[in-house]
Each structure stands twice: as structure tokens, then as C-alpha cells.
Design a protein around this motif. Structure first.
Motif, PDB file in Angstrom:
ATOM      1  N   PHE A 104       0.790  -1.074  -0.234  1.00 46.44           N
ATOM      2  CA  PHE A 104      -0.108   0.095   0.011  1.00 46.44           C
ATOM      3  C   PHE A 104       0.987   1.231  -0.053  1.00 46.44           C
ATOM      4  CE2 PHE A 104      -2.353   3.375   2.471  1.00 46.44           C
ATOM      5  CZ  PHE A 104      -3.357   3.531   1.679  1.00 46.44           C
ATOM      6  N   MET A 105       0.840   1.996  -1.048  1.00 47.61           N
ATOM      7  CA  MET A 105       1.249   3.179  -1.053  1.00 47.61           C
ATOM      8  C   MET A 105       2.939   3.279  -0.806  1.00 47.61           C
ATOM      9  SD  MET A 105      -1.439   6.164  -0.215  1.00 47.61           S
ATOM     10  CE  MET A 105      -0.488   7.632  -0.587  1.00 47.61           C
ATOM     11  N   ALA A 106       3.493   2.044  -1.253  1.00 43.20           N
ATOM     12  CA  ALA A 106       4.960   1.871  -0.972  1.00 43.20           C
ATOM     13  C   ALA A 106       5.397   1.697   0.569  1.00 43.20           C
ATOM     14  CB  ALA A 106       5.881   3.006  -1.628  1.00 43.20           C
ATOM     15  N   VAL A 140     -10.076   6.358   3.749  1.00 45.22           N
ATOM     16  CA  VAL A 140     -11.444   6.442   3.974  1.00 45.22           C
ATOM     17  C   VAL A 140     -12.296   6.655   2.562  1.00 45.22           C
ATOM     18  CG1 VAL A 140     -11.085   7.441   6.293  1.00 45.22           C
ATOM     19  CG2 VAL A 140     -11.302   9.071   4.226  1.00 45.22           C
ATOM     20  N   SER A 141     -13.526   6.305   2.701  1.00 49.13           N
ATOM     21  CA  SER A 141     -14.442   6.511   1.711  1.00 49.13           C
ATOM     22  C   SER A 141     -15.126   7.982   1.323  1.00 49.13           C
ATOM     23  CB  SER A 141     -15.516   5.363   1.624  1.00 49.13           C
ATOM     24  OG  SER A 141     -14.850   4.178   1.600  1.00 49.13           O
ATOM     25  N   ASP A 142     -15.331   8.389   2.583  1.00 49.60           N
ATOM     26  CA  ASP A 142     -15.929   9.918   2.746  1.00 49.60           C
ATOM     27  C   ASP A 142     -14.912  10.892   2.262  1.00 49.60           C
ATOM     28  OD1 ASP A 142     -17.461  11.932   2.764  1.00 49.60           O
ATOM     29  OD2 ASP A 142     -18.567  11.401   4.555  1.00 49.60           O
ATOM     30  N   VAL A 143     -14.564  11.124   0.838  1.00 50.40           N
ATOM     31  CA  VAL A 143     -13.576  12.078   0.474  1.00 50.40           C
ATOM     32  C   VAL A 143     -14.060  13.627   0.904  1.00 50.40           C
ATOM     33  CG1 VAL A 143     -12.317  13.039  -1.335  1.00 50.40           C
ATOM     34  CG2 VAL A 143     -12.763  10.579  -1.282  1.00 50.40           C
ATOM     35  N   ASP A 201      -4.074  12.621   1.310  1.00 50.14           N
ATOM     36  CA  ASP A 201      -3.833  12.363  -0.002  1.00 50.14           C
ATOM     37  C   ASP A 201      -5.042  11.998  -0.901  1.00 50.14           C
ATOM     38  OD1 ASP A 201      -3.018  11.236  -2.599  1.00 50.14           O
ATOM     39  OD2 ASP A 201      -1.227  10.284  -2.112  1.00 50.14           O
ATOM     40  N   THR A 202      -5.623  12.793  -1.660  1.00 48.08           N
ATOM     41  CA  THR A 202      -6.911  12.479  -2.316  1.00 48.08           C
ATOM     42  C   THR A 202      -6.551  11.788  -3.937  1.00 48.08           C
ATOM     43  OG1 THR A 202      -7.136  14.660  -3.244  1.00 48.08           O
ATOM     44  CG2 THR A 202      -8.251  14.060  -1.094  1.00 48.08           C
ATOM     45  N   GLN A 203      -5.266  11.521  -4.301  1.00 49.66           N
ATOM     46  CA  GLN A 203      -4.939  11.326  -5.667  1.00 49.66           C
ATOM     47  C   GLN A 203      -4.166   9.933  -5.776  1.00 49.66           C
ATOM     48  OE1 GLN A 203      -5.880  13.420  -8.056  1.00 49.66           O
ATOM     49  NE2 GLN A 203      -6.672  14.927  -6.404  1.00 49.66           N
ATOM     50  N   ALA A 206      -9.675   9.013   0.142  1.00 44.45           N
ATOM     51  CA  ALA A 206      -9.005   9.876   0.843  1.00 44.45           C
ATOM     52  C   ALA A 206      -7.995   9.150   1.924  1.00 44.45           C
ATOM     53  CB  ALA A 206      -9.717  10.935   1.426  1.00 44.45           C
ATOM     54  N   VAL A 207      -6.615   9.401   1.573  1.00 46.89           N
ATOM     55  CA  VAL A 207      -5.746   8.728   2.790  1.00 46.89           C
ATOM     56  C   VAL A 207      -5.025   9.755   3.698  1.00 46.89           C
ATOM     57  CG1 VAL A 207      -3.625   7.414   2.716  1.00 46.89           C
ATOM     58  CG2 VAL A 207      -5.465   6.986   0.878  1.00 46.89           C
ATOM     59  N   PHE A 208      -5.262   9.584   4.822  1.00 45.77           N
ATOM     60  CA  PHE A 208      -4.633  10.250   5.966  1.00 45.77           C
ATOM     61  C   PHE A 208      -3.217   9.577   6.162  1.00 45.77           C
ATOM     62  CE2 PHE A 208      -8.897  11.115   6.916  1.00 45.77           C
ATOM     63  CZ  PHE A 208      -8.878  12.328   7.347  1.00 45.77           C
TER      64      PHE A 208
END
Length: 423
Positions: free
Chosen positions: A123-125, A132-135, A166-168, A174-176
Motif C-alpha cells: 500500500f503506497m510503498a 477513508v471513503s468519505d472524501v 492524499d486524495t489522488q 482519501a488517505v490520511f
């Protein structure tokens, strides 16, 4: 004839209505600031000087005590008031040794698909993070901060710092981003809650919540100068620490607050040392009828109506240090932050008692607001129930249960948090 003008000399003494109390944060301990002071709304102020003395028992032929000698001086007392937003936030920051951040962001696992990644190389290196799904909700969070993650179904609560959102990187998510190895401190609670031994990804429970509180206890020491204006003079109480704050929420009553103060010394000034005085706050008083926002113990509300909630924030082991050459304190020890909550409710079932028997821990919250829809959510981040009680008080009465909540720190640090809420 019409009488005009006023009568003089009618007052027997100074009136409490005109006895203003204000305060300012000290830049240097025990030195009264000369900048802006904040006028305080209050219902009672008992702050006063407290001197200690000694009368040596000299041997002589006259049966009387010897001359008294002043051995020390402190100031002690309390300030009481009705809770309203902004009014007592400096005192809350003082007892929590922290600053208000103004974040106040919260969200929940609404989709049930949020995932926590701990040292997962796929996951992301290998970056630890929360997906989370609620961007849209995630975009309302600060760009970085301390994130409190709670999964009440698993008794899992941690406080972890994130560096960005990170939303990209992951479509529709969206990733904290915490950073590589950032969750290593949480290895034990991760294993206990989810069986995670070393690395992996796991889904958080559907009742999970994530928040960046407006304030969480920290390590920023604060002392204040409190001023009391009487008869054209000012009493200056310097070197004052906030030793305890107690918030009492009772059914049918406004929310009350009591602040215990311990200071170094009292001086009397003929001149106003403040450059300005900020007017008292004008926010609505908070009541517990229309203003009650609910109570949650480990993710569940007690089935019976809440009767009261008492929150006590204190400095355990605090004290003052003195030395020769002056009577007041020459320094202060702020001690360790301690939080506790006591909740009473109409007893209907044994839910909270089974949580006690199972030694369950987790997030405990209670919230209140003013008529403008703005208020506070008070949160014990990692509470455990102690001393549950179901007393039988008399004939034709409803049993009122009491649970005492002891606050323990969460992995990553943090014991108690406050979030401003608004409708």
C-alpha cells in the motif's frame, strides 16, 4: 416637584456588581502582564491570600505566646460560573497544559469500508495510513494534525499524527498519511483488537470515528495573573496556575463550571496595569435540556435517560516551591494531567455493567450546546469503568445507576479532548 439627581454616600461598602475580575496569561512567571486582559463572566470568586505563620514556643516566665513570624504566603480560591462557549477556554487550556487549535473536525466510517494500513508494503510503498471513503468529509480536516481513531466495537483508540491527506493516490479514497513505521507504537493494541502481529491491512468497524479535536492535553505550562477591581484599586494575584476544573451537567440545570486556582502572591496596585480589557464574552449560557447532545460509553448510549455527568480535570502532584528571601512561591510544579468522569442514568439494563465486568476500555463522550447551536463535546479518550453502583434509594423511586470513568492515556499520547460542535 420632580426630583432629579442622585444620592451620595448611600452604599455601606463596595458592591459585588461593580467588582470586575479579569485575567491575562503571564509571559514570565509571577510577573503581571501589562498588555490586554480578558474580563471574566462569573457567579462567584473566592480567590484570596493565604498566609502561614509560626509562633516559637520560647521559654520564659510569662505564660503567653511569642511574637508570630510570617513563614509563607500563597493565594488560593476558586472561580465559578455558568458554562458558555469561549468564556472559560483559557482556564481549560491551563489545566490541560495545551493550546486550542481550532480544528474540530470529525467523521465516521459511514461506508463501513475504511481501512487502516500498518507497514503494508503493498500500500503506497509501505506508508502507514488510514484510507477513508468519505472524501468530501476528509477534505474538511486540517492539512496535518493529530488524528484520534476510535473503533468502539474493538475497544481500539489511538492518537497518531498525519502529515497530509492524499486524495489522488487511491481512486475514490482519501488517505490520511502517517509515514513509514508511524504505527509501530500501536503494535500492542493492534494485535489485541485485530490480531495484527507485524504488518497488514484491516477494516475498521462500522462504528469507528476519526477526529482532530480543538484541544487535547499536552505539555505547555501556563500561569496567569488574575485581577480584582475594588474601590479604585486592583488586587493582583500573580503566578496563578489552574489546578482543577470541574464541569457539572445536571438535569434541569444550566451547565456549571468551577475552577480551582493556586497562586504565588497578592499585591495591591493603585494604578491600572492593563493596556486594555477585552469585554466579557456574550455567548449563550449552556443548558442541559434543549442543549444536551447525548452521552456515549464505548460507542453506546446508556438505555436510560442521563441524569448527570461530572467532568473533573486536575493536575495530580502539582505544587509550589518556596525559598528564603521572599514569602511567595518562587516556582510552580504543574504535576501530571488527570481526568475523570462520573455519569448517572436511569437504570434499565446491565450494558454498562457488563462492560465493567469485561474491563472494556474506549472512548467516552458527553456533549452540550447553547441556544445558538454551538457547544462542546468532552471526550475521555481511553476510559475504563470503575465502581458501578445501583443503589436502592427508597420506595416508589426509579433506580439511578452511577458509573465512574477513569481516563487512561491512549497509545500515541492523549487522555482527554474537547471539540467545539455546531449545528
Amino acid at each position: 416637584m420632580a426630583y432629579t439627581g442622585a444620592t451620595t454616600g448611600y452604599a455601606a461598602g463596595a458592591e459585588t456588581n461593580t467588582s470586575a475580575v479579569d485575567y491575562a496569561l503571564e509571559t514570565t512567571y509571577n510577573q503581571p502582564p501589562t498588555g490586554a486582559y480578558q474580563a471574566l463572566r462569573y457567579t462567584d470568586c473566592s480567590l484570596a491570600v493565604n498566609e502561614t505563620e509560626s509562633q516559637p514556643d520560647e521559654i520564659n516566665d510569662v505564660p503567653e505566646m511569642a511574637q508570630s513570624v510570617l513563614t509563607g504566603r500563597t493565594t488560593q480560591g476558586s472561580i465559578s460560573g455558568i458554562l458558555s462557549v469561549l468564556t472559560f477556554e483559557d482556564m481549560l487550556a491551563g489545566v490541560m497544559t495545551s493550546d486550542w487549535q481550532g480544528a474540530g473536525a470529525t467523521m465516521s466510517n459511514s461506508s463501513g469500508s475504511d481501512t487502516l494500513y500498518s507497514n503494508d508494503g503493498g500500500f503506497m510503498a509501505g506508508v502507514d495510513g488510514l484510507s477513508v471513503s468519505d472524501v468530501d468529509a476528509a477534505k474538511k480536516f486540517p492539512a496535518s494534525g493529530s488524528l484520534v481513531i476510535s473503533d468502539p466495537d474493538k475497544g481500539f483508540v489511538i492518537n497518531v499524527k498525519y502529515t497530509k491527506i492524499d486524495t489522488q493516490g487511491v481512486p475514490g479514497k482519501a488517505v490520511f498519511v502517517f509515514g513509514s513505521g508511524a504505527l509501530s507504537f500501536a503494535a500492542a493494541p493492534l494485535k489485541k483488537a485485530y490480531g495484527l502481529s507485524e504488518t497488514g491491512a484491516f477494516s475498521l468497524g462500522p462504528n469507528s470515528t476519526y477526529s482532530v479535536p480543538d484541544i487535547i492535553n499536552g505539555k505547555i505550562g501556563k500561569t496567569f495573573t488574575f485581577r480584582k477591581a475594588l474601590s479604585g484599586k486592583w488586587e493582583l494575584y500573580t503566578g496563578t496556575m489552574i489546578n482543577q476544573v470541574q464541569i457539572s451537567l445536571q438535569k434541569g440545570q444550566p451547565a456549571a463550571i468551577s475552577i480551582d486556582l493556586v497562586g504565588s502572591d497578592l499585591t495591591l496596585s493603585d494604578t491600572d496595569n492593563a493596556a486594555s480589557v477585552t469585554p466579557r464574552t456574550a455567548t449563550p449560557l449552556i443548558d442541559t435540556v434543549e442543549g444536551f447532545l447525548g452521552c456515549s460509553i464505548f460507542g453506546n448510549a446508556p438505555s436510560g435517560c442521563i441524569q448527570s455527568a461530572t467532568i473533573t480535570l486536575s493536575r495530580d502532584g502539582s505544587g509550589q516551591d518556596t525559598g528564603m528571601g521572599h514569602v511567595g512561591a518562587c516556582g510552580v510544579r504543574l504535576g501530571s494531567f488527570k481526568a475523570a468522569m462520573e455519569i448517572t442514568y436511569l437504570f434499565r439494563d446491565y450494558k454498562q455493567f457488563t462492560d465493567w465486568a469485561a474491563s472494556k476500555t474506549g472512548l467516552v463522550t458527553v456533549g452540550v450546546q447553547g441556544s445558538d447551536g454551538v457547544g462542546y463535546q468532552f471526550a475521555v479518550l481511553n476510559g475504563i469503568i470503575r465502581n458501578p453502583k445501583t443503589p436502592i434509594s427508597g420506595k416508589n423511586q426509579t433506580v439511578v445507576a452511577t458509573v465512574s470513568i477513569t481516563a487512561n492515556p491512549v497509545p500515541g499520547g492523549g487522555t482527554f479532548a474537547i471539540t467545539r460542535v455546531s449545528n
